[in-house]
Every structure is written in structure tokens, then in C-alpha cells.
Scaffold this motif. Sequence first.
Motif, PDB file in Angstrom:
ATOM      1  N   THR A  41     -37.110 -59.932  -1.339  1.00  9.32           N
ATOM      2  CA  THR A  41     -37.155 -59.275  -2.649  1.00  9.32           C
ATOM      3  C   THR A  41     -36.346 -57.980  -2.635  1.00  9.32           C
ATOM      4  O   THR A  41     -36.236 -57.309  -1.603  1.00  9.32           O
ATOM      5  CB  THR A  41     -38.601 -58.952  -3.066  1.00  9.32           C
ATOM      6  OG1 THR A  41     -39.142 -58.019  -2.134  1.00  9.32           O
ATOM      7  CG2 THR A  41     -39.459 -60.205  -3.119  1.00  9.32           C
ATOM      8  N   THR A  42     -35.804 -57.624  -3.789  1.00  7.45           N
ATOM      9  CA  THR A  42     -34.971 -56.422  -3.884  1.00  7.45           C
ATOM     10  C   THR A  42     -35.760 -55.163  -3.550  1.00  7.45           C
ATOM     11  O   THR A  42     -35.192 -54.186  -3.067  1.00  7.45           O
ATOM     12  CB  THR A  42     -34.334 -56.278  -5.283  1.00  7.45           C
ATOM     13  OG1 THR A  42     -35.368 -56.331  -6.260  1.00  7.45           O
ATOM     14  CG2 THR A  42     -33.320 -57.358  -5.536  1.00  7.45           C
ATOM     15  N   GLY A  43     -37.076 -55.147  -3.788  1.00 14.66           N
ATOM     16  CA  GLY A  43     -37.911 -53.991  -3.459  1.00 14.66           C
ATOM     17  C   GLY A  43     -38.027 -53.745  -1.963  1.00 14.66           C
ATOM     18  O   GLY A  43     -38.383 -52.656  -1.532  1.00 14.66           O
ATOM     19  N   GLN A  44     -37.724 -54.757  -1.167  1.00 15.16           N
ATOM     20  CA  GLN A  44     -37.824 -54.638   0.287  1.00 15.16           C
ATOM     21  C   GLN A  44     -36.459 -54.291   0.910  1.00 15.16           C
ATOM     22  O   GLN A  44     -36.346 -54.127   2.106  1.00 15.16           O
ATOM     23  CB  GLN A  44     -38.340 -55.976   0.852  1.00 15.16           C
ATOM     24  CG  GLN A  44     -38.830 -55.906   2.258  1.00 15.16           C
ATOM     25  CD  GLN A  44     -39.454 -57.237   2.710  1.00 15.16           C
ATOM     26  OE1 GLN A  44     -39.727 -58.135   1.919  1.00 15.16           O
ATOM     27  NE2 GLN A  44     -39.681 -57.366   4.005  1.00 15.16           N
ATOM     28  N   TRP A  78     -31.934 -62.799   3.207  1.00 14.41           N
ATOM     29  CA  TRP A  78     -32.911 -63.867   3.271  1.00 14.41           C
ATOM     30  C   TRP A  78     -33.450 -63.959   4.698  1.00 14.41           C
ATOM     31  O   TRP A  78     -32.891 -63.372   5.626  1.00 14.41           O
ATOM     32  CB  TRP A  78     -32.322 -65.206   2.827  1.00 14.41           C
ATOM     33  CG  TRP A  78     -31.315 -65.777   3.783  1.00 14.41           C
ATOM     34  CD1 TRP A  78     -31.554 -66.647   4.818  1.00 14.41           C
ATOM     35  CD2 TRP A  78     -29.917 -65.516   3.813  1.00 14.41           C
ATOM     36  NE1 TRP A  78     -30.388 -66.930   5.482  1.00 14.41           N
ATOM     37  CE2 TRP A  78     -29.357 -66.250   4.870  1.00 14.41           C
ATOM     38  CE3 TRP A  78     -29.059 -64.720   3.040  1.00 14.41           C
ATOM     39  CZ2 TRP A  78     -28.015 -66.214   5.185  1.00 14.41           C
ATOM     40  CZ3 TRP A  78     -27.720 -64.686   3.360  1.00 14.41           C
ATOM     41  CH2 TRP A  78     -27.206 -65.436   4.409  1.00 14.41           C
ATOM     42  N   THR A  79     -34.551 -64.703   4.851  1.00 17.23           N
ATOM     43  CA  THR A  79     -35.103 -64.950   6.175  1.00 17.23           C
ATOM     44  C   THR A  79     -35.148 -66.448   6.434  1.00 17.23           C
ATOM     45  O   THR A  79     -35.182 -67.254   5.503  1.00 17.23           O
ATOM     46  CB  THR A  79     -36.524 -64.372   6.339  1.00 17.23           C
ATOM     47  OG1 THR A  79     -37.380 -64.978   5.375  1.00 17.23           O
ATOM     48  CG2 THR A  79     -36.526 -62.870   6.191  1.00 17.23           C
ATOM     49  N   LYS A  91     -39.004 -52.970   5.759  1.00 20.03           N
ATOM     50  CA  LYS A  91     -37.849 -52.692   4.898  1.00 20.03           C
ATOM     51  C   LYS A  91     -36.594 -53.179   5.614  1.00 20.03           C
ATOM     52  O   LYS A  91     -36.477 -53.079   6.829  1.00 20.03           O
ATOM     53  CB  LYS A  91     -37.764 -51.179   4.662  1.00 20.03           C
ATOM     54  CG  LYS A  91     -36.788 -50.766   3.627  1.00 20.03           C
ATOM     55  CD  LYS A  91     -37.488 -50.729   2.343  1.00 20.03           C
ATOM     56  CE  LYS A  91     -37.087 -49.771   1.314  1.00 20.03           C
ATOM     57  NZ  LYS A  91     -37.595 -50.231   0.030  1.00 20.03           N
ATOM     58  N   VAL A  92     -35.617 -53.695   4.840  1.00 19.29           N
ATOM     59  CA  VAL A  92     -34.311 -54.088   5.376  1.00 19.29           C
ATOM     60  C   VAL A  92     -33.302 -53.063   4.869  1.00 19.29           C
ATOM     61  O   VAL A  92     -33.087 -52.938   3.662  1.00 19.29           O
ATOM     62  CB  VAL A  92     -33.903 -55.506   4.930  1.00 19.29           C
ATOM     63  CG1 VAL A  92     -32.522 -55.853   5.463  1.00 19.29           C
ATOM     64  CG2 VAL A  92     -34.930 -56.530   5.380  1.00 19.29           C
ATOM     65  N   VAL A  93     -32.708 -52.314   5.806  1.00 17.82           N
ATOM     66  CA  VAL A  93     -31.710 -51.295   5.461  1.00 17.82           C
ATOM     67  C   VAL A  93     -30.350 -51.898   5.763  1.00 17.82           C
ATOM     68  O   VAL A  93     -30.082 -52.320   6.889  1.00 17.82           O
ATOM     69  CB  VAL A  93     -31.927 -49.999   6.274  1.00 17.82           C
ATOM     70  CG1 VAL A  93     -30.859 -48.977   5.942  1.00 17.82           C
ATOM     71  CG2 VAL A  93     -33.320 -49.438   6.024  1.00 17.82           C
ATOM     72  N   LEU A  94     -29.482 -51.944   4.749  1.00 15.17           N
ATOM     73  CA  LEU A  94     -28.151 -52.521   4.902  1.00 15.17           C
ATOM     74  C   LEU A  94     -27.094 -51.428   5.011  1.00 15.17           C
ATOM     75  O   LEU A  94     -27.114 -50.466   4.242  1.00 15.17           O
ATOM     76  CB  LEU A  94     -27.816 -53.420   3.711  1.00 15.17           C
ATOM     77  CG  LEU A  94     -28.734 -54.621   3.482  1.00 15.17           C
ATOM     78  CD1 LEU A  94     -28.336 -55.346   2.210  1.00 15.17           C
ATOM     79  CD2 LEU A  94     -28.712 -55.558   4.676  1.00 15.17           C
TER      80      LEU A  94
END
Length: 158
Positions: free
Chosen positions: A63-66, A81-82, A148-151
Motif C-alpha cells: 500500500t502507498t501508506g507503507q 510488491w512482495t 515501512k519501505v523507503v525507496l
Amino acid sequence: MKRLGTVVGAGVLLLLASACANQQESQDNAGGDTRPTETSAPAQEQPDRQPARTPPSGGEKVTTGQIDSTALSKNYPVMVWTEDDGMTVGVVAQEGGCGKASVENAETEKQVTVTMIETTPKAPQACTMDLRYPKLTTELKAPLGDRKVVLKNVERKS
């Protein structure tokens, strides 16, 4: 008078070009069906989905919130994605011309930082002017879960 010769010469050239085109068209249509033909892909094949908007089959979109994408360059595609019960994280990277995309990750208890790298040659060379958006994955030590996923994205020279 000189102008009249130019106009007449141009008209003759146009007439000859048009006569040659009509002759070729007549030869093309002489022995066959003149109806337009339609081609399509076989019914069982599905068109490729939009690469920067949909995860691959079996992938679950994060999700975009994550996702924290504030460190990405402007207009960089954002899709995460996972797979494998959260043990694999996938991203859409960006590469172009002579560049080659890859990913690295760093994990903490609260977040997973995924750095997308575009490696380009050190020496100047002729390269195409295209952009490609490969889907890349990276293995995690623990499932992503609620982290959280930080790009981030960087460019490197090889």
C-alpha cells in the motif's frame, strides 16, 4: 519564360511519379484479394500489463501508506510488491541507454530501504535514448510485514 519551363518541368515530374505509383499499385493488386487483412495475437495470449503500475503475477502490491518515496528523483516510477510470504520485495526501477538497473536493500526492525541503482559506463560512448522500467526483486532476512519501505535511487559509473 524561364519560370514557365520550371513549372512545366515540375508538372511532368509529378505526372511521371504518379504514373509509376499507380502502375506499382496495379501490380500489387493484380493477382490477389484487395480487402484489408486483420492480424491479432492468438486468443490465449494476454497483452503485457503496464510494467510500472502492476506487480507481476503472484505479487502482492504494498500500500502507498507503507511506502516512503520522497528521496526518489522526480517522475521515478513508484510501485512496490512482495512475494514469497513477504520475504521478497519487488520494485520497478529505471534504466536507459547504456545503463543497467540493480537494487540493494538495508533492513532494520522498522523499515526496509531499497536503493535502486543505475550503473552507466565511465567512458563516454554512444547510447540509445530510451527508458526501460525493469521489475527487480531483493531478498529480505525477515518478512516485510508492517515495516515501512523507503525507496531511493542513485547513479553509479562502472
